[in-house]
Motif scaffolding. Structure first.
Motif, PDB file in Angstrom:
ATOM      1  N   LEU A 180       0.819  -1.223   0.056  1.00 33.30           N
ATOM      2  CA  LEU A 180      -0.182  -0.085   0.091  1.00 33.30           C
ATOM      3  C   LEU A 180       0.774   1.140   0.070  1.00 33.30           C
ATOM      4  O   LEU A 180       0.692   2.438  -0.671  1.00 33.30           O
ATOM      5  CB  LEU A 180      -0.937  -0.145   1.366  1.00 33.30           C
TER       6      LEU A 180
ATOM      7  N   ARG B 145       1.776   1.761  -3.505  1.00 32.55           N
ATOM      8  CA  ARG B 145       0.717   2.332  -4.167  1.00 32.55           C
ATOM      9  C   ARG B 145       0.682   3.730  -4.043  1.00 32.55           C
ATOM     10  O   ARG B 145       0.077   4.744  -4.863  1.00 32.55           O
ATOM     11  CB  ARG B 145      -0.523   1.350  -3.998  1.00 32.55           C
ATOM     12  N   MET B 146       0.499   4.099  -2.824  1.00 28.66           N
ATOM     13  CA  MET B 146       0.391   5.620  -2.494  1.00 28.66           C
ATOM     14  C   MET B 146       1.540   6.480  -2.985  1.00 28.66           C
ATOM     15  O   MET B 146       1.145   7.738  -3.315  1.00 28.66           O
ATOM     16  CB  MET B 146       0.124   5.622  -0.911  1.00 28.66           C
TER      17      MET B 146
ATOM     18  N   ASP C 156       0.955   7.267  -6.495  1.00 32.11           N
ATOM     19  CA  ASP C 156      -0.547   7.790  -6.833  1.00 32.11           C
ATOM     20  C   ASP C 156      -0.744   8.756  -5.670  1.00 32.11           C
ATOM     21  O   ASP C 156      -1.788   8.318  -5.012  1.00 32.11           O
ATOM     22  CB  ASP C 156      -1.364   6.989  -7.195  1.00 32.11           C
TER      23      ASP C 156
ATOM     24  N   TYR D 229      -4.541  10.059  -4.813  1.00 32.40           N
ATOM     25  CA  TYR D 229      -5.529   9.269  -4.215  1.00 32.40           C
ATOM     26  C   TYR D 229      -5.083   8.455  -2.965  1.00 32.40           C
ATOM     27  O   TYR D 229      -5.605   7.522  -2.957  1.00 32.40           O
ATOM     28  CB  TYR D 229      -5.993   8.478  -5.567  1.00 32.40           C
TER      29      TYR D 229
ATOM     30  N   GLU E 246      -8.052   7.262  -0.686  1.00 34.54           N
ATOM     31  CA  GLU E 246      -8.826   6.361  -1.300  1.00 34.54           C
ATOM     32  C   GLU E 246      -8.144   5.096  -1.424  1.00 34.54           C
ATOM     33  O   GLU E 246      -8.785   4.034  -1.135  1.00 34.54           O
ATOM     34  CB  GLU E 246      -9.372   6.774  -2.713  1.00 34.54           C
ATOM     35  N   HIS E 247      -6.890   4.932  -1.775  1.00 38.62           N
ATOM     36  CA  HIS E 247      -6.216   3.739  -1.670  1.00 38.62           C
ATOM     37  C   HIS E 247      -6.005   3.215  -0.345  1.00 38.62           C
ATOM     38  O   HIS E 247      -6.209   1.855  -0.221  1.00 38.62           O
ATOM     39  CB  HIS E 247      -4.744   3.827  -2.189  1.00 38.62           C
TER      40      HIS E 247
ATOM     41  N   GLU F 279      -7.829  -0.506   0.851  1.00 40.69           N
ATOM     42  CA  GLU F 279      -6.964  -1.448   1.259  1.00 40.69           C
ATOM     43  C   GLU F 279      -7.520  -2.014   2.860  1.00 40.69           C
ATOM     44  O   GLU F 279      -7.194  -3.020   3.520  1.00 40.69           O
ATOM     45  CB  GLU F 279      -5.614  -1.258   1.378  1.00 40.69           C
TER      46      GLU F 279
ATOM     47  N   ALA G 284      -9.728   5.647  -7.939  1.00 41.12           N
ATOM     48  CA  ALA G 284      -8.529   4.870  -7.355  1.00 41.12           C
ATOM     49  C   ALA G 284      -8.489   3.372  -7.619  1.00 41.12           C
ATOM     50  O   ALA G 284      -7.437   3.083  -7.866  1.00 41.12           O
ATOM     51  CB  ALA G 284      -8.627   5.107  -5.687  1.00 41.12           C
ATOM     52  N   ALA G 285      -9.668   2.907  -7.675  1.00 35.66           N
ATOM     53  CA  ALA G 285      -9.642   1.404  -7.895  1.00 35.66           C
ATOM     54  C   ALA G 285      -9.224   1.063  -9.472  1.00 35.66           C
ATOM     55  O   ALA G 285      -8.471   0.176  -9.756  1.00 35.66           O
ATOM     56  CB  ALA G 285     -11.276   0.763  -7.666  1.00 35.66           C
TER      57      ALA G 285
ATOM     58  N   GLU H 279      -5.719   1.460  -9.506  1.00 33.62           N
ATOM     59  CA  GLU H 279      -4.851   0.372  -9.006  1.00 33.62           C
ATOM     60  C   GLU H 279      -4.976  -0.641 -10.231  1.00 33.62           C
ATOM     61  O   GLU H 279      -3.908  -1.265 -10.248  1.00 33.62           O
ATOM     62  CB  GLU H 279      -5.884  -0.518  -7.838  1.00 33.62           C
TER      63      GLU H 279
END
Length: 251
Positions: free
Chosen positions: A37, A40-41, A44, A47, A50-51, A55, A165-166, A169
């Motif tokens: 995570l 991912r953050m 991006d 967002y 949202e991520h 999660e 956000a999804a 991903e």
């Protein structure tokens, strides 16, 4: 995922290393977002809340459900209000400790600290939902998190942002989203977005990591105050309509 290369021949700022994840289901110490995570953050940051919300429901929803079942089995007849109060006190206390998790100074430490705090608060919200028999694994809980943590004012905009956000991903999994942006700028944006989610002003968190001794005062007060307020809002959302809500309690 790899870090961005040096810009202009200067060494890139080091990527903060998140704390090692404790065993799943442990709620006795502050737990930071999982490493995947964080990546991912970082890739991006716009967002990031949202991520984190998506999660959190996936990873922490089952934990919250199992906790509620376990407490009810050990204390037959415990009320939903009492169960929610247990969750609130546990995570407000953990929030007090979350400012010292990273052990890092400066901006990287501040980003990790607010990320750990936002993750701790998400755990609390899902546990309070489970206390009131609201499914903590349902996708609507991600929407609740963003509204309760005041990232979005209304559920409609939260759902829209979660959908974006999804989608990002999925695109990241297929093509990768990491760009060639200065890492320092990315970390600042990420810190601001996570601080917004955690209810703590980014400036306070940064100062708390840079000024000697300030972390103890600002971290303890700001973390517990923001988390206590969030617990009250969560009770108001999940408690059955028409039932009198107990006043806030000091943990």
């Amino acid at each position: 995922m790899t870090d961005n290369p040096p810009v202009g021949g200067q060494p890139a700022a080091p990527t903060p290393q998140p704390p090692v994840d404790p065993p799943a289901g442990s709620a006795d110490a502050p737990e930071g977002p999982p490493a995947r995570l964080w990546d991912r953050m970082r890739d991006d940051p716009q967002y990031a809340p949202e991520h984190l919300a998506l999660e959190a429901v996936r990873r922490l929803g089952p934990e919250a459900e199992q906790w509620a079942d376990r407490v009810r089995a050990g204390q037959p007849g415990i009320s939903s209000d009492a169960l929610a109060d247990l969750a609130a006190r546990k995570f407000v206390n953990l929030a007090r400790l979350s400012g010292a998790v990273s052990g890092a100074a400066g901006l990287p430490g501040a980003v990790i600290d607010v990320g750990v705090l936002a993750w701790t608060q998400a755990r609390m919200v899902l546990h309070i939902a489970a206390a009131y028999d609201v499914d903590p694994l349902h996708s609507d809980r991600a929407t609740d998190l963003l509204v309760l943590q005041r990232v979005h004012k209304v559920a409609e905009s939260a759902r829209l942002a979660l959908g974006v956000a999804a989608g990002r991903e999925r695109a990241d999994a297929l093509f990768g989203l990491g760009g060639q942006r200065p890492l320092g700028r990315i970390m600042l944006q990420l810190g601001v977005r996570l601080a917004q989610m955690a209810g703590v002003r980014a400036a306070k968190r940064i100062v708390a990591k840079i000024v000697p001794g300030a972390a103890i005062v600002l971290g303890t007060w700001a973390n517990s105050s923001a988390t206590r307020d969030l617990a009250q809002r969560s009770r108001e959302l999940y408690r059955p309509r028409g039932a009198a809500l107990p006043g806030p309690r000091q943990p």
